[in-house]
Design an enzyme around this catalytic site. Structure first.
Site, mmCIF file in Angstrom:
data_model
loop_
_atom_site.group_PDB
_atom_site.id
_atom_site.type_symbol
_atom_site.label_atom_id
_atom_site.label_comp_id
_atom_site.label_asym_id
_atom_site.label_seq_id
_atom_site.Cartn_x
_atom_site.Cartn_y
_atom_site.Cartn_z
ATOM 1 N N ARG A 46 8.296 10.545 -6.766
ATOM 2 C CA ARG A 46 7.824 11.936 -6.796
ATOM 3 C C ARG A 46 8.095 12.532 -8.176
ATOM 4 O O ARG A 46 7.276 13.255 -8.722
ATOM 5 C CB ARG A 46 8.495 12.795 -5.704
ATOM 6 N N TYR A 98 -13.581 29.778 -7.907
ATOM 7 C CA TYR A 98 -13.825 28.770 -6.868
ATOM 8 C C TYR A 98 -13.362 29.293 -5.496
ATOM 9 O O TYR A 98 -12.296 29.901 -5.383
ATOM 10 C CB TYR A 98 -13.075 27.485 -7.247
ATOM 11 N N ASP A 170 -9.546 27.200 -15.393
ATOM 12 C CA ASP A 170 -10.064 26.095 -14.583
ATOM 13 C C ASP A 170 -11.247 25.514 -15.340
ATOM 14 O O ASP A 170 -12.294 26.139 -15.461
ATOM 15 C CB ASP A 170 -10.482 26.637 -13.204
ATOM 16 N N LYS A 195 -14.034 16.064 -9.242
ATOM 17 C CA LYS A 195 -15.389 16.267 -9.741
ATOM 18 C C LYS A 195 -15.663 15.327 -10.915
ATOM 19 O O LYS A 195 -15.554 14.129 -10.750
ATOM 20 C CB LYS A 195 -15.591 17.742 -10.093
HETATM 21 C C1 LIG Z 1 -13.610 21.614 -6.348
HETATM 22 C C2 LIG Z 1 -13.030 22.646 -7.225
HETATM 23 C C3 LIG Z 1 -11.698 23.039 -7.111
HETATM 24 C C4 LIG Z 1 -10.778 22.507 -6.019
HETATM 25 O O1 LIG Z 1 -10.490 21.155 -6.205
HETATM 26 P P1 LIG Z 1 -10.168 20.137 -5.004
HETATM 27 O O2 LIG Z 1 -9.978 18.855 -5.707
HETATM 28 O O3 LIG Z 1 -11.313 20.178 -4.059
HETATM 29 O O4 LIG Z 1 -8.910 20.643 -4.350
HETATM 30 C C5 LIG Z 1 -11.210 23.975 -7.997
HETATM 31 N N1 LIG Z 1 -12.003 24.518 -8.949
HETATM 32 C C6 LIG Z 1 -13.288 24.164 -9.079
HETATM 33 C C7 LIG Z 1 -14.104 24.783 -10.162
HETATM 34 C C8 LIG Z 1 -13.845 23.215 -8.239
HETATM 35 O O5 LIG Z 1 -15.137 22.888 -8.366
#
Ligand SMILES: *Cc1c(COP(=O)(O)O)cnc(C)c1O
Length: 395
Positions: A46, A98, A170, A195
């Site tokens: 961890r 998001y 983000d 993504k």
């Molecule tokens: C999908 C997404 C998230 C969340 O990520 P997960 O891997 O699904 O927890 C956060 N920000 C954006 C812009 C996203 O497209």
């Protein structure tokens, strides 16, 4: 080193013990300590594991930061980063953040005594007006989802620096290939590596990078304390996906550009959102702060019925939640990512019942275009629907 080279050689990619060209999966939860008096690099997985560490170093190098962290999901990364704040703090957050982040902030973080204000961060005045004495941070997402509004990262960072606020970005939609917020003044960058970075619709993962070592030490304490780490198999999958990030994005972005231009001329489409189109509000700013427009675009076909008819007719794209994969993905924000939002609030943000988001994959662009064409042609022109809708609401 140029970005393409950095992806493969930015960190040591050869296993020092065996010479393996791919980082081995260290499927180990704990590590033998031969001499209790001699400190070890890894004691418990961890706290640190070599496979996860390889990914954490790779993303730090690519974003130009001091410390990288890999989490169990994008939301694990986001929620862990918000633990940098304390009860009584206030954070200014981009209004079309998001959906999962919105849910976390309004349902979970609010119970911890951390307040947030959602503002249109494309307006510097609105950001400034939202800052209170107890404000400690600004949280951005640019381009935003799904209408791709562009926030001036450097301008917000300059404002934040004057007030001593942390800026968190983000960067999921852009990836460090197109946009590096830390170079523009941000303190923390976050990714849903589910993504583009993973890129193959086969792993859920999150990443965070801090610009400074001291903030990195704080985030390390949170990662180790909360324990939302990425497992080693998934760390390896993300490392594998990362190697081809530039090659994938080059192709997907080219396709997105072609489709956006073509969709904006199609009579069945009333509006196209893509920062690569000169008529998009954020086009010039995007050109200044990022080196590309990315693979995501949205378009409006006028109504829920027409969107559904399109989903029924297309053969190549998968219809799904998510984006940033090798296969083209169509999403329906009104019922997927933004389903939890009240309809009036959705409409205010341009998330109409006819809005479809497209994340371009690696299929041949002509095949995709022809597939979308046969589906759109069957819908008939969009104007007719707009008139119907007006008549309906008037009645
Ligand atoms: C999908 C997404 C998230 C969340 O990520 P997960 O891997 O699904 O927890 C956060 N920000 C954006 C812009 C996203 O497209």
């Amino acid at each position: 080193m140029k970005f393409a080279t950095k992806l493969l050689h930015g960190t040591s990619c050869i296993d020092p013990v065996t010479g393996a060209a791919s980082v081995p999966i260290y499927q180990a939860s704990t590590f033998h300590q031969a001499d209790l008096d001699r400190p070890v690099v890894y004691d418990y997985a961890r706290s640190g594991n070599p496979t996860r560490h390889a990914l954490e170093e790779a993303i730090a190098v690519l974003e130009g930061g001091e410390r990288g962290f890999a989490f169990a999901s994008g939301m694990a990364a986001i929620s862990s980063v918000f633990m940098l704040f304390s009860a009584g703090d206030h954070v200014v957050v981009a209004e079309d953040v998001y959906g999962g982040t919105y849910r976390f902030l309004t349902n979970v973080l609010s119970r911890m005594g951390i307040a947030v204000s959602f503002v249109d961060t494309t307006s510097l005045e609105q950001v400034e007006a939202a800052i209170r004495p107890e404000t400690k941070g600004i949280y951005l997402e640019t381009p935003s989802n799904p209408t791709l509004k562009v926030t001036d990262i450097a301008a917000v960072c300059a404002l934040a620096k004057q007030r001593g606020l942390l800026v968190i970005v983000d960067n999921t939609f852009m990836t460090p290939y197109y946009q590096r917020p830390l170079e523009l003044g941000a303190d923390v960058v976050i990714h849903s590596a589910t993504k583009f970075i993973g890129g193959h619709s086969d792993v859920v993962a999150g990443l965070a990078v801090t610009k400074e070592a001291a903030l990195g030490e704080q985030l390390y304490m949170i990662q180790n304390g909360m324990g939302a780490i990425l497992g080693v198999q998934d760390s390896w999958l993300v490392l594998r996906g990362l190697k081809s990030l530039k090659a994938r994005l080059d192709v997907s972005t080219q396709t997105a550009e072609k489709l956006a231009r073509w969709l904006s001329t199609h009579p069945a489409v009333s509006r196209v959102y893509y920062t690569g189109l000169p008529e998009h509000d954020g086009h010039d700013l995007q050109n200044r702060q990022a080196s590309g427009h990315g693979a995501v675009l949205s378009f409006d076909v006028g109504s829920r019925e027409r969107a559904k008819a399109l989903f029924d007719r297309v053969k190549l794209p998968i219809v799904a939640v998510s984006l940033g994969a090798v296969e083209t993905i169509l999403s329906y924000p009104a019922m997927m990512s933004h389903a939890a939002m009240p309809p009036a609030e959705r409409k205010r943000r341009g998330i109409t019942d006819g809005l479809i988001r497209l994340s371009a994959g690696l299929e041949d662009a002509v095949d995709l275009l022809q597939d979308l064409e046969q589906a759109l042609d069957a819908l008939g022109p969009a104007e007719q629907v707009a008139d119907d809708k007006q008549a309906f609401s008037w009645a």
